[in-house]
Design a protein around this motif. Sequence first.
Motif, mmCIF file in Angstrom:
data_model
loop_
_atom_site.group_PDB
_atom_site.id
_atom_site.type_symbol
_atom_site.label_atom_id
_atom_site.label_comp_id
_atom_site.label_asym_id
_atom_site.label_seq_id
_atom_site.Cartn_x
_atom_site.Cartn_y
_atom_site.Cartn_z
ATOM 1 N N ALA A 109 0.683 -1.184 0.091
ATOM 2 C CA ALA A 109 -0.008 -0.211 0.050
ATOM 3 C C ALA A 109 0.768 1.432 0.149
ATOM 4 O O ALA A 109 0.329 2.248 -0.533
ATOM 5 N N GLY A 110 2.050 1.197 0.688
ATOM 6 C CA GLY A 110 2.898 2.532 0.756
ATOM 7 C C GLY A 110 2.171 3.482 1.504
ATOM 8 O O GLY A 110 1.230 3.353 2.328
ATOM 9 N N ILE A 111 2.020 4.826 0.830
ATOM 10 C CA ILE A 111 1.207 5.826 1.400
ATOM 11 C C ILE A 111 -0.203 5.970 0.775
ATOM 12 O O ILE A 111 -0.848 7.051 1.129
ATOM 13 N N VAL A 160 -11.243 -0.767 1.691
ATOM 14 C CA VAL A 160 -9.902 -0.995 1.159
ATOM 15 C C VAL A 160 -9.116 -1.540 2.107
ATOM 16 O O VAL A 160 -9.273 -0.991 3.314
ATOM 17 N N LEU A 161 -8.485 -2.801 1.952
ATOM 18 C CA LEU A 161 -7.448 -3.296 3.047
ATOM 19 C C LEU A 161 -6.157 -3.227 2.562
ATOM 20 O O LEU A 161 -5.668 -3.510 1.481
ATOM 21 N N CYS A 162 -5.253 -2.686 3.520
ATOM 22 C CA CYS A 162 -3.829 -2.301 3.127
ATOM 23 C C CYS A 162 -2.939 -3.096 3.908
ATOM 24 O O CYS A 162 -3.062 -2.866 5.075
ATOM 25 N N ILE A 178 2.989 4.254 6.328
ATOM 26 C CA ILE A 178 1.584 3.803 7.228
ATOM 27 C C ILE A 178 1.127 5.386 7.774
ATOM 28 O O ILE A 178 -0.232 5.654 7.598
ATOM 29 N N GLU A 179 2.018 5.894 8.239
ATOM 30 C CA GLU A 179 1.572 7.320 9.017
ATOM 31 C C GLU A 179 1.281 7.973 7.786
ATOM 32 O O GLU A 179 0.051 9.028 7.979
ATOM 33 N N GLY A 180 1.910 8.137 6.593
ATOM 34 C CA GLY A 180 1.613 8.924 5.390
ATOM 35 C C GLY A 180 0.001 8.445 4.907
ATOM 36 O O GLY A 180 -0.724 9.249 4.460
ATOM 37 N N VAL A 190 -5.839 -0.981 7.890
ATOM 38 C CA VAL A 190 -4.237 -1.143 7.742
ATOM 39 C C VAL A 190 -3.631 -1.852 8.508
ATOM 40 O O VAL A 190 -3.770 -1.793 9.783
ATOM 41 N N PHE A 191 -2.833 -2.933 7.914
ATOM 42 C CA PHE A 191 -2.208 -3.906 8.612
ATOM 43 C C PHE A 191 -0.706 -3.716 8.583
ATOM 44 O O PHE A 191 -0.242 -3.708 7.284
ATOM 45 N N GLN A 192 -0.102 -3.594 9.504
ATOM 46 C CA GLN A 192 1.595 -3.460 9.493
ATOM 47 C C GLN A 192 2.007 -4.821 9.737
ATOM 48 O O GLN A 192 2.518 -5.405 10.825
ATOM 49 N N GLN A 193 2.139 -5.376 8.565
ATOM 50 C CA GLN A 193 2.569 -6.866 8.616
ATOM 51 C C GLN A 193 2.988 -7.300 7.502
ATOM 52 O O GLN A 193 2.380 -6.731 6.395
ATOM 53 N N ASP A 194 3.771 -8.345 7.223
ATOM 54 C CA ASP A 194 4.189 -9.103 5.827
ATOM 55 C C ASP A 194 2.610 -9.574 5.214
ATOM 56 O O ASP A 194 1.796 -10.102 5.929
ATOM 57 N N ASN A 195 2.386 -9.224 3.841
ATOM 58 C CA ASN A 195 1.393 -9.532 3.196
ATOM 59 C C ASN A 195 1.104 -11.134 3.406
ATOM 60 O O ASN A 195 -0.023 -11.424 2.655
ATOM 61 N N LYS A 196 1.988 -11.808 3.579
ATOM 62 C CA LYS A 196 1.774 -13.370 3.558
ATOM 63 C C LYS A 196 0.580 -13.837 4.427
ATOM 64 O O LYS A 196 0.005 -14.828 4.687
#
Length: 520
Positions: free
Chosen positions: A327-329, A344-346, A354-356, A389-395
């Motif tokens: 997802a980036g910013i 939307v799932l990111c 993520i902050e952006g 927004v998920f801060q994790q590996d997309n696997k």
Amino acid sequence: MVLRPDETPLSTAEFRLSVVVPRIHVKIVKTALEQRALLDKTSKILPETSLSNDNEHASKEHPVRMVLPTTIRVSKPTEERLVEDLDYDLVKADLLRRLGFGMGEDIVGKTVSIVETPVSQSTVSPLPNAVLKALSDAVKALPEELLFSLHLDPSALIDAFPTTYSTYSPMLLLPSHAFSSTPWTKLITALEADSPQLQAIWKRLASSVGKSHVAINAAIPLKSHGSPNMPSLEKENILRSPTHLTPLYGADWGPYPTLSSMALPTGKDLGETLWVWAKQNGIYQTWAPRYTMFSRGNVKEKARLLQILARPGRDVERDSTAVDLYAGIGYFSFSYKQSGIRKVLCWELNPWSIEGLHRGAAFNGWSTQAITSFSASQMASVKDVDFLVFQQDNKFAPEAVTALREGGIVPPIRHVNCGLLPSSRDSWGVAVQLIDTQLGGWIHAHENVGIGEMERRREEVVDWVQQELDGREEKAATSTASRRLQVECEHVERVKTYAPGVMHVVFDLRVEGRGEASGA
């Protein structure tokens, strides 16, 4: 050019040489000309057809070619006593050598041709943009004794400065080669970075475009030094952090990036850093330039996604979910939402990105929620949120989506974006697991592909995803009476040139669901 020995010198006219290349190679050749101070900045880059009365439209067989004016001048007789004309093959070979391109195997060199256009003796074109005008004033104001000691003339500094730049409020961003020429290297080496002379130049440049900060860009490094908390960074810069960006002017850039602040920023780090913004296709995006990259060239693909539901019969997709696995910013995530998709799932690893994304979504009036667990209370609170927004590996995305589906939190997933370069292949298997099997949907796979390999890669991508779909069916022990899930490549979008002979493309892979008629 040779004259007969018994003839008097001829009257001559001056001509400028220009380089003609396909549009896809303009950026590469333009940069090479700029780096060697060979680009004529007083003239515009124009389509080749603008030099003639040829009104033939560009096509696949006849792509648009652009004319890049150079500073190279030649004199030719105005009378017909010329014995031998200019040898353009030799001129072309010499110019390509100077630019670092080859005549043989080099794909850029193969496409280059040389033309000549008259140089007007009566007019002098103005400098082409506000930054160059400000630069001209600034270098002419430098102390004469300084320039004399360095054997520099103001015109040499002006001619060696690039015509291109980017503005992201409140920052002016100069290209990485802005000061790589000999004149600028001499000047900058002789002065301290914070010297009044250089600061006066940067201030004028910033003021010329109404900005308060100036920085010089650099390529995103492929390697990172790693972090105790994120050891995988030692092998690859998976956070895509622009650690080589160099601030030149302006206050409050924020703390210098460290391994700790890049991987685990504090609230203070986030709050004290400069954040800039841009508006593309009516959508705001914001990022911290010292910590996060921004790809201006993706604007075309963003615009295409905005129209993704505009075609007949696509309104039903509005009550659906899009997944952005890189997802980036919010590069593409925001376009999905703006197009009308409900949720939307990111997935993203970089905390600065993520902050952006959170800040940019708020800028556009959308709601976001960071997901850290799948407790009943948290899932209930995100039902009406626009972006999860998920801060994790997309696997781990399939596991998260399963929990959200069971909780009735997300509508069917119809679009999955795999937007990583140079290859998003590692995420295709995840994308196959996420697409709704009843309604079907689209996997948008970003790849770098050689221009001559498009069809072969298209077939490879379809075969690979079909195998993944078949494997998903086998694992789910699907009844043999059920219609087999099918995939086809509906479209290949050429986004931009990535390198000589290499295109950034998007394969739109259409997965036909069991509950729809073919072609629905």
